[in-house]
Write an enzyme that holds these catalytic residues in place. Structure first.
Site, mmCIF file in Angstrom:
data_model
loop_
_atom_site.group_PDB
_atom_site.id
_atom_site.type_symbol
_atom_site.label_atom_id
_atom_site.label_comp_id
_atom_site.label_asym_id
_atom_site.label_seq_id
_atom_site.Cartn_x
_atom_site.Cartn_y
_atom_site.Cartn_z
ATOM 1 N N LYS A 192 0.865 -1.192 0.000
ATOM 2 C CA LYS A 192 0.000 0.000 0.000
ATOM 3 C C LYS A 192 0.896 1.235 0.000
ATOM 4 C CE LYS A 192 -1.583 2.831 2.918
ATOM 5 N NZ LYS A 192 -1.449 4.091 2.155
ATOM 6 N N GLY B 7 7.737 4.996 7.590
ATOM 7 C CA GLY B 7 6.892 6.167 7.805
ATOM 8 C C GLY B 7 7.209 6.786 9.149
ATOM 9 N N SER B 8 6.236 7.447 9.720
ATOM 10 C CA SER B 8 6.478 8.153 10.987
ATOM 11 C C SER B 8 6.549 7.166 12.162
ATOM 12 C CB SER B 8 5.341 9.145 11.231
ATOM 13 O OG SER B 8 4.120 8.440 11.327
ATOM 14 N N GLU C 261 10.929 1.326 9.745
ATOM 15 C CA GLU C 261 11.910 2.380 9.420
ATOM 16 C C GLU C 261 11.189 3.701 9.617
ATOM 17 O OE1 GLU C 261 14.966 1.892 8.804
ATOM 18 O OE2 GLU C 261 14.905 -0.270 8.478
ATOM 19 N N CYS D 74 13.843 11.489 5.740
ATOM 20 C CA CYS D 74 14.049 10.941 7.089
ATOM 21 C C CYS D 74 15.479 11.234 7.540
ATOM 22 C CB CYS D 74 13.770 9.456 7.109
ATOM 23 S SG CYS D 74 14.643 8.562 5.828
ATOM 24 N N GLU E 30 10.858 15.860 14.891
ATOM 25 C CA GLU E 30 11.001 15.874 13.440
ATOM 26 C C GLU E 30 10.038 16.911 12.852
ATOM 27 O OE1 GLU E 30 9.632 12.403 11.203
ATOM 28 O OE2 GLU E 30 11.597 12.344 10.253
HETATM 29 P P1 NAD Z 1 3.100 8.324 7.807
HETATM 30 O O1 NAD Z 1 3.523 7.535 8.992
HETATM 31 O O2 NAD Z 1 2.057 9.353 7.980
HETATM 32 O O3 NAD Z 1 2.547 7.343 6.673
HETATM 33 C C1 NAD Z 1 3.318 6.261 6.198
HETATM 34 C C2 NAD Z 1 2.392 5.220 5.608
HETATM 35 O O4 NAD Z 1 1.612 4.655 6.654
HETATM 36 C C3 NAD Z 1 1.398 5.765 4.574
HETATM 37 O O5 NAD Z 1 1.284 4.838 3.517
HETATM 38 C C4 NAD Z 1 0.116 5.839 5.364
HETATM 39 O O6 NAD Z 1 -1.049 5.735 4.576
HETATM 40 C C5 NAD Z 1 0.258 4.637 6.281
HETATM 41 N N1 NAD Z 1 -0.578 4.668 7.484
HETATM 42 C C6 NAD Z 1 -1.050 5.751 8.154
HETATM 43 N N2 NAD Z 1 -1.796 5.355 9.216
HETATM 44 C C7 NAD Z 1 -1.794 4.006 9.225
HETATM 45 C C8 NAD Z 1 -2.372 3.023 10.069
HETATM 46 N N3 NAD Z 1 -3.124 3.348 11.115
HETATM 47 N N4 NAD Z 1 -2.157 1.725 9.780
HETATM 48 C C9 NAD Z 1 -1.388 1.362 8.725
HETATM 49 N N5 NAD Z 1 -0.831 2.263 7.878
HETATM 50 C C10 NAD Z 1 -1.017 3.559 8.126
HETATM 51 O O7 NAD Z 1 4.432 8.924 7.171
HETATM 52 P P2 NAD Z 1 4.598 9.867 5.903
HETATM 53 O O8 NAD Z 1 4.084 11.222 6.254
HETATM 54 O O9 NAD Z 1 4.085 9.212 4.678
HETATM 55 O O10 NAD Z 1 6.182 9.913 5.751
HETATM 56 C C11 NAD Z 1 6.987 10.726 6.518
HETATM 57 C C12 NAD Z 1 7.617 9.954 7.651
HETATM 58 O O11 NAD Z 1 8.304 8.824 7.149
HETATM 59 C C13 NAD Z 1 8.670 10.758 8.396
HETATM 60 O O12 NAD Z 1 8.538 10.519 9.777
HETATM 61 C C14 NAD Z 1 9.987 10.188 7.882
HETATM 62 O O13 NAD Z 1 11.079 10.340 8.743
HETATM 63 C C15 NAD Z 1 9.622 8.770 7.686
HETATM 64 N N6 NAD Z 1 10.533 8.118 6.761
HETATM 65 C C16 NAD Z 1 11.419 7.216 7.256
HETATM 66 C C17 NAD Z 1 12.330 6.601 6.408
HETATM 67 C C18 NAD Z 1 13.312 5.585 6.936
HETATM 68 O O14 NAD Z 1 13.768 4.774 6.156
HETATM 69 N N7 NAD Z 1 13.643 5.597 8.208
HETATM 70 C C19 NAD Z 1 12.333 6.914 5.050
HETATM 71 C C20 NAD Z 1 11.416 7.849 4.581
HETATM 72 C C21 NAD Z 1 10.508 8.442 5.442
#
Ligand code: NAD
Length: 497
Positions: A176, A229-230, A251, A285, A386
């Site tokens: 997804k 993600g976050s 991650e 990130c 962040e």
């Molecule tokens: P996010 O956590 O808002 O979303 C990430 C993904 O999770 C999206 O696909 C979203 O739809 C999904 N999601 C949201 N709520 C969910 C739930 N309840 N259950 C399952 N999936 C859910 O993050 P974002 O805004 O897309 O990306 C930014 C974040 O990602 C920043 O914190 C950044 O540091 C991090 N990031 C980390 C890395 C790494 O490798 N460490 C790389 C890139 C980005």
């Protein structure tokens, strides 16, 4: 002209969501530009995708790994052919400047070629048995269906870090992508399909996290889960994955610092901070969001940074002369604005930027000024949390030891960097910084695909993407004993004493 409608990929067919619901994907540089209409998936679509992946696994796991790898290699070649087209679509979809989206596609190409090589490696181990005429080995086997949830900031590279190692190891996938960037992930998967990937081996469901992401994590037929993600959402994903006992790679966020010592090449450090802090509009990130500078060179460095940052060109990422694109969406630009207010209230000095960019060409996009805070205390929220925008905090420090302490004094542990010409201090930093990645005389961004990628503390839960780390995650060990003695031999009991 009405925008194109894109479908989910389930069992090799492009299908609409069961509910019939869709959502629009908008260009963050100009929200009047609709990139496409995408399926708003829910539990039922995920169930279909998982069932298709489960069925496809029975055949895919038996395809010899070098043959699986040939498809991945071909997908890498297709991505090379389509690099410019996919990069331009990515810039329209998520805003970062075209030279960076070319890099994003290149990262998927590099990953494809690296992981294709793994088709003929995936090394296991043979070891001597403690019993005579007995053979002992450990081989890697796939998990089965792997679930993947990805963010929007590297919309092709990050999915490639997950899909390609999972596939070469013999897993099937349900992915997804982020709701802001479904097209770039579909483009990656299209390359795989065009390269000959069998039906059902990769399934894509687009949509929102709680509706289309959570059911993947919760499914007991999904045997491993990979999330980027976050940290906030990562915690939910990790908890849900634990309930069905599946391995789960998380991650997550970062609050990365560059340390600049007084003996550093300051010209080099300046280029590094500009690229690390403002590349991808600070939405990486690994973005440099803190710069810890020794007091003797602090003011001089701050002045030079402000001078240069002010001259970076903010604009549409499709304009080759732009340095910085928009932020991803309204929420993200509001978050950046909120942190600027927090920083001011905390007593940091706002010396550059701090608000949305104004003017007719910026009116319909999510543009934010390059922003520099000075006199930042390491405990302030702008130095701890962040922000994910073009904001950098300059923190003065007395000496090397204090710089390391400040660098480590955060909840995250992703990337880090030090600029110095003192080889001893460089090695001490490599040893003592608590982070998954440390750069010497280079900024905090710029990971290469064949090294492990990930971090400590709130950044990750011990797994790594990239290179061998990915092969480790997408396989499990199976230990195999072959007794060719033709008699019962009991380990630990028939000791020969
Ligand atoms: P996010 O956590 O808002 O979303 C990430 C993904 O999770 C999206 O696909 C979203 O739809 C999904 N999601 C949201 N709520 C969910 C739930 N309840 N259950 C399952 N999936 C859910 O993050 P974002 O805004 O897309 O990306 C930014 C974040 O990602 C920043 O914190 C950044 O540091 C991090 N990031 C980390 C890395 C790494 O490798 N460490 C790389 C890139 C980005």
């Amino acid at each position: 002209m009405s925008a194109k409608t894109y479908k989910n990929l389930i069992g090799g067919e492009w299908v609409g969501s069961r509910s019939g619901q869709t959502f629009e994907n908008l260009n963050p540089a100009d929200t009047r530009d609709v990139i496409g209409v995408f399926q708003r998936s829910d539990q039922r679509d995920v169930d279909d995708a998982v069932a298709a992946a489960k069925q496809a696994f029975e055949r895919w796991r038996l395809v010899p790994a070098p043959k699986r790898a040939e498809i991945i290699f071909r997908a890498g070649e297709i991505l090379q052919e389509r690099k410019e087209e996919y990069a331009r679509q990515m810039t329209r979809e998520m805003g970062k400047v075209i030279k960076e989206t070319r890099g994003d596609v290149q990262e998927a190409i590099d990953t494809a070629f690296y992981m294709a090589g793994e088709g003929r490696r995936q090394f296991g181990a043979t070891v001597p048995s403690e019993l005579p005429s007995k053979f002992a080995m450990a081989v890697r086997v796939p998990h089965g269906v792997c679930g993947m949830i990805t963010p929007w900031n590297f919309p092709m590279a990050i999915p490639s870090w997950k899909l390609l190692p999972a596939l070469v190891c013999g897993n099937t996938c349900v992915i997804k992508p982020a709701e802001d960037t479904p097209l770039s992930t579909l483009n990656l998967v299209k390359a795989l399909v065009d390269a000959g990937l069998p039906k059902g081996v990769v399934n894509v469901v687009t949509g929102f996290g709680p509706e289309a992401g959570a059911p993947i994590v919760e499914s007991s037929d999904v045997r491993a889960m990979s999330f980027t993600g976050s940290s906030e959402v990562g915690r939910l994903v990790g908890e849900a994955a634990a309930r069905t006992f599946k391995p789960c790679s998380l991650e997550m966020g970062g609050k990365n610092a560059i340390i600049i010592l007084e003996d550093a090449n300051l010209d080099l450090a300046l280029d590094g901070v500009l690229w690390g802090a403002f590349g991808t509009t600070g939405q990486r990130c690994t973005a440099t969001s803190r710069v810890i500078i020794q007091k003797s060179v602090y003011r001089q460095f701050a002045d030079r940074l402000i001078y240069r940052a002010q001259r970076l060109k903010v604009g549409s990422g499709l304009d080759e002369s732009a340095d910085i694109g928009p932020q991803i969406n309204q929420q993200q630009v509001e978050t950046t604005g909120k942190y600027v207010e927090i920083g001011k209230r905390e007593g940091a000095r706002l010396e550059l930027g701090g608000k949305r960019v104004t003017g007719p060409e910026y009116e319909h996009g999510w543009f934010f000024e390059t922003t520099v805070f000075t006199e930042v205390d390491p405990g302030m929220r702008i130095a701890q949390e962040e922000i994910f925008g073009p904001v950098v905090s300059l923190i003065p420090c007395e000496n090397f030891e204090q710089a390391i302490r400040i660098s480590n004094r955060i909840p995250y542990g992703l990337s880090s960097a030090i600029y110095t010409r003192d080889v001893n201090r460089a090695f001490l930093a490599m040893r003592d910084i608590d982070a998954g990645i440390t750069y010497v005389n280079a900024p905090t961004i710029g990971a290469e695909v064949h090294l492990p990628f990930g971090g400590t503390k709130a950044t990750g839960n011990g797994h790594r993407e990239g290179g061998m780390g990915a092969i480790d995650f997408y396989t499990q060990w199976k230990s195999i004993y072959v007794d060719y003695s033709d008699r019962l031999q009991r380990a630990q009991i028939d000791t020969g004493e």
